[in-house]
Design a protein around this motif. Sequence first.
Motif, short mmCIF file in Angstrom:
data_model
loop_
_atom_site.label_atom_id
_atom_site.label_comp_id
_atom_site.label_asym_id
_atom_site.label_seq_id
_atom_site.Cartn_x
_atom_site.Cartn_y
_atom_site.Cartn_z
N UNK A 220 12.36 -8.57 2.11
CA UNK A 220 11.80 -7.23 2.17
C UNK A 220 11.72 -6.63 0.78
N UNK A 221 10.92 -5.59 0.65
CA UNK A 221 10.72 -4.97 -0.66
C UNK A 221 11.99 -4.28 -1.15
N UNK A 222 12.23 -4.37 -2.45
CA UNK A 222 13.37 -3.69 -3.06
C UNK A 222 14.59 -4.59 -3.19
N UNK A 223 15.40 -4.33 -4.19
CA UNK A 223 16.61 -5.13 -4.41
C UNK A 223 17.80 -4.50 -3.71
N UNK A 224 18.82 -5.34 -3.46
CA UNK A 224 20.04 -4.88 -2.81
C UNK A 224 21.24 -5.47 -3.56
N UNK A 225 22.35 -4.73 -3.55
CA UNK A 225 23.55 -5.21 -4.23
C UNK A 225 24.52 -5.89 -3.26
N UNK A 226 24.26 -5.77 -1.99
CA UNK A 226 25.14 -6.37 -1.00
C UNK A 226 24.77 -7.81 -0.69
N UNK A 227 25.16 -8.23 0.53
CA UNK A 227 24.99 -9.61 0.96
C UNK A 227 23.52 -10.03 0.95
N UNK A 228 22.61 -9.13 1.34
CA UNK A 228 21.20 -9.49 1.43
C UNK A 228 20.55 -9.67 0.06
N UNK A 229 21.26 -9.27 -0.99
CA UNK A 229 20.70 -9.45 -2.32
C UNK A 229 21.22 -10.69 -3.03
N UNK A 231 21.85 -14.78 -3.81
CA UNK A 231 21.00 -15.98 -3.75
C UNK A 231 21.33 -16.83 -2.52
N UNK A 232 20.34 -17.60 -2.09
CA UNK A 232 20.51 -18.59 -1.01
C UNK A 232 19.71 -19.84 -1.40
N UNK A 233 20.42 -20.98 -1.44
CA UNK A 233 19.82 -22.26 -1.80
C UNK A 233 19.09 -22.15 -3.15
N UNK A 234 19.78 -21.54 -4.09
CA UNK A 234 19.28 -21.40 -5.46
C UNK A 234 18.05 -20.50 -5.56
N UNK A 236 17.00 -16.66 -5.67
CA UNK A 236 17.54 -15.31 -5.83
C UNK A 236 16.41 -14.30 -5.58
N UNK A 237 16.43 -13.56 -4.44
CA UNK A 237 15.35 -12.63 -4.12
C UNK A 237 15.25 -11.50 -5.15
N UNK A 238 16.37 -11.23 -5.87
CA UNK A 238 16.34 -10.14 -6.85
C UNK A 238 15.34 -10.42 -7.96
N UNK A 239 15.14 -11.70 -8.27
CA UNK A 239 14.20 -12.06 -9.33
C UNK A 239 12.79 -11.56 -9.03
N UNK A 240 12.49 -11.45 -7.76
CA UNK A 240 11.15 -11.00 -7.37
C UNK A 240 11.16 -9.53 -6.93
#
Length: 562
Positions: A220-229, A231-234, A236-240
């Motif tokens: 989803x749009x926007x970054x998060x500092x918790x679990x949903x932010x 990385x998973x399997x290398x 990192x959604x925060x990069x996008x």
Amino acid sequence: MIKTPDHNTLFYGDNLTILREHIADESVDLIYLDPPFNSNASYNVLFKAPGGEQSQSQIEAFDDTWEWGEVAERAFDEVMISGNTDAAEMLRAMRGFLKENAMMAYLAMMAVRLIELHRVLKPTGSLYLHCDPTASHYLKILLDAVFGPVHFSSEIIWRRTSSHNSAKRWGPVHDTILAYSKSEHFIWNDVFQTYDDSYLDRFYRFEDEKGRFRIGDLTGAGTRTGDSGKPWRDIDPTDAGRHWAVPTAIIARLGLNGTFDQLSVQSKLDRLNELGLIYWPPKGRVPQFKRYLEADRGVRIQDMVTDIAPISSQAQERLGYPTQKPLALLERIIAASSNPGDVVLDPFCGCGTTVHAAQKMERRWIGIDVTHLAIGLVKRRLIDAFPTAQFDIVGVPKDLGAAEALAEADKHQFQLWALSVVEAQPYKGGRKGADGGVDGYIYFKPDGKTTEKAVVSIKGGKNVGVTMIRDLIATIERDKAKVGIMLSLAEPTREMKKEAAAAGLYKTGMHGDFPRIQILTIADLFDGDRPRLPWVDASVFRKAKRENIRGENKTDQGDLEL
């Protein structure tokens, strides 16, 4: 104190009177109405004869509304003193613009009824008004005044025909359904319609061993500092500039609840991947969610209805009424705006599609119509489709005494009632005046192909004689009819019976012989006797398909009045 019927009920009579005398305040959950208007004769025809001629029996009942007169003036005055100042001011403004004409008479008739319909609707209820574009804009203004503009819900467009060739204008192919609620807290159920082929080809472009699927975002749009932010399997959604967003609603429909909800976001993604629900694109690194077609409920209903076709002349659902609406259309409305056990009201029930759909969907229902013909046809439709269903009919004669009272009070309505009992089509739409010895016709096909007819003559007086039989014989010869049927309130004389027998037999061959002149008394009709004819013509009246519904009442139907 007015008490709304506890049982499913058909009312014969003016719906304004029925509403005021029989329907209590805030007692109805859903109202659907398809009021007739004379802008297009074919829009109002209840059924046609096999030769194509139109019966105006439904229009006849509303003759006073087509021209400004005493009835329209009275309806206008009732709105002025109704206490609904918005409706009164709006109707007064319309009269100033339209003057006293057919449209204004129709709007006055509708305005006073809409006020009553608003009264009987529960706070959680909704109203759907079905109309053609000729009057829809005026009706929307009236509904705004009665219900309030903030309670306008939808303007639904139903494509009632695929094409229409019209000179010098766009082809008129749609009806309008105006939806309003009583308050902001109205019943609404999610209803989904199936995807069309073009949509499936466009979006469900992928397929694997589990079936056809489309892909959807796992972020989803926007970054998060918790679990949903994290990385998973290398990845990192925060990069996008995004975060992981597991589609919880779809997951619940798949049955992945319970302990699944307690997992971390990364563990949920692992679990989805193990189940083969994550799509890894051949190019790029961002995975997506697989939405399989079989698990998808379809698209939520839209206000442009193009997936419910009109009833074709060959459709099994077609019962012979040109203005008959598809059951699927009413089922969609009832599903969206009511729940099982709720009360559905149709004050212009016509051929009974609304009450049929309500019965099928386990709603309680009230149907009202001002023509005996309609009440008779709805009764037949319900008995055919739901043989064990129980319902009351109010306003029609239930015994010989009531029939005699109706004949004395209103000969014309007595004739229309008697015709409805034998399912005959009124001559000239049942209009008053000279009839040449014909009150109605029953059509039949003795060979399955050629349409023949029987003349029906109604005698509601106390004195009958052999001259009436002779006149009937002359009438069927003049009309080239095969059979003549006399329905008499009084008992026929011995001479009448002798003259009828002397008229001989109508011989059909494979179906046997039938009396050419038949006399039935109204008492005979209450005993269940009917005219003897070979194969009633299915192009006029067809038998409704029997419905198999969950929870159908299995008790005996009991005595349903004529």
